[in-house]
Design an enzyme around this catalytic site. Sequence first.
Site, PDB file in Angstrom:
ATOM      1  N   ASN A 193      37.494  25.390  17.837  1.00  0.00           N
ATOM      2  CA  ASN A 193      37.066  26.783  17.785  1.00  0.00           C
ATOM      3  C   ASN A 193      35.697  26.925  17.130  1.00  0.00           C
ATOM      4  O   ASN A 193      34.687  27.081  17.808  1.00  0.00           O
ATOM      5  CB  ASN A 193      38.113  27.625  17.037  1.00  0.00           C
ATOM      6  CG  ASN A 193      37.942  29.116  17.281  1.00  0.00           C
ATOM      7  OD1 ASN A 193      36.834  29.624  17.350  1.00  0.00           O
ATOM      8  ND2 ASN A 193      39.047  29.831  17.418  1.00  0.00           N
ATOM      9  N   ASP A 194      35.649  26.834  15.799  1.00  0.00           N
ATOM     10  CA  ASP A 194      34.405  27.118  15.075  1.00  0.00           C
ATOM     11  C   ASP A 194      33.272  26.166  15.446  1.00  0.00           C
ATOM     12  O   ASP A 194      32.099  26.556  15.402  1.00  0.00           O
ATOM     13  CB  ASP A 194      34.651  27.049  13.568  1.00  0.00           C
ATOM     14  CG  ASP A 194      35.684  28.071  13.115  1.00  0.00           C
ATOM     15  OD1 ASP A 194      35.661  29.192  13.643  1.00  0.00           O
ATOM     16  OD2 ASP A 194      36.518  27.736  12.249  1.00  0.00           O
TER      17      ASP A 194
END
Length: 470
Positions: free
Chosen positions: A394-395
């Site tokens: 994700n990040d």
Amino acid sequence: MISILVDVSGFAAALLFILGMKRMASPATAVHGIWLTGIGMVAAVVASFGYLSAIPVEARPHTLTNVALALTALALGGGWAWWRGRRVAVTAMPQMVALYNGMGGGAAAAVAAVELMARDGGEASVGVLLLVVTALGALIGSISLSGSIVAWAKLDGRLERTFRFRGQSAVNGSVLLLALGAAAWALADPSQLSLAIFFAVALLLGVLMTVPIGGADMPVVISLYNAFTGLAVALEGYALSNPALMVAGMMVGSAGTLLTLLMAKAMNRSLANVLFSRFGDPVAGSTAGVAGHMKSVDARDAALTMRYATTVIVVPGYGLAVAQAQAKLYELVKLLQTAGVAVRFAIHPVAGRMPGHMNVLLAEAGVPYDLIDDMEDINDSFKSTDVAIVIGANDVVNPAARTDKASPIYGMPILNADQARQVYVVKRGQGKGYAGVENLLFYQDNCAMVYGDALAVLNAMVQAIKEQAA
């Protein structure tokens, strides 16, 4: 003769530590490096036992009073570690590393405690420098022990809250000063009370340092406490006049320090920012730039798009480890390669929950090392790639790190998955990453979400390509 054998064993242990660490620098030789360091540790233990029998009793700084108890402890500890190590899942590897690392720091602190308590009994009269080194090793080892236990609890889901309050850094600084003051008291007036207060405050400091740190920073924290443990072991090796411990501790401490700094640099943040910032707190404006909506596609459609692509880059994340889907992913990759698709893996330095987590995950599935690229080696290739598939990450692929100055991840180098012609994101749902911010990639026109458990999604993709080939 015994003295010569002991010296040779200590030298052999130090040499094996150095060679083993060198071999660990490459995934292709890491297993061999682990075996070398393990053999070196055995040599160091043998040298430690022989050391006490090689010198006259009156010249010994320490005495070996219970060989049977020491051997029993070695057998129990080694047997338990071997049994647990063979059964631990890759998803649980980070917390196991954190826990065992803390045990190393705790062992160094325990050795220091014995040395300091000996003074309370009037057994030893040593120089000020040796006492200061012993106390410093006790402080660092205690911090590593309690901090690593908190990191283990966070990674294992036993401590889900991140405890933060106003003025937390000032409180931690005050506790550090208190620990140093307690250490000075214990050295000046050694007693059970002064030593108990010193170790209690040192352990408390480790807890206070770790509880405010969010999950996104856990890889850096594990690496930092690894460095702390190495330093504590080196200091206690000096206190014990044990060269093997000094060499091993200095190597682990320096390697852990360098890795910690490199990982912090990979996140474009200072180590102080990792330890003392309120990373992960909601930030006003952190969702700036979010436009459009998430689109979803069926796993079979995404698989067929990859089947007829020329180039595909796979971005693995912690979600892949949770689903235990690495073997199925490699099966998909081999099917794509058979169809003539060029496939690569892109690894972000802080992907997963510990340094090198994704490399370990892919190695377990048998992915060849030459298919795996670090971020700096592959980032420029995304713009010429047909499909990028992000699985459980994700990040580390969030474009907000480039564009949103209000975002807590702004400035962090990311994998340029958003620059591929088509991006598929395999994800359970629409939740945010560890940083707690929206991922702008999910809203881009060239991105589509493939919702579901990674293993189930990859199974569907593999089946679709097999049916197409038939």
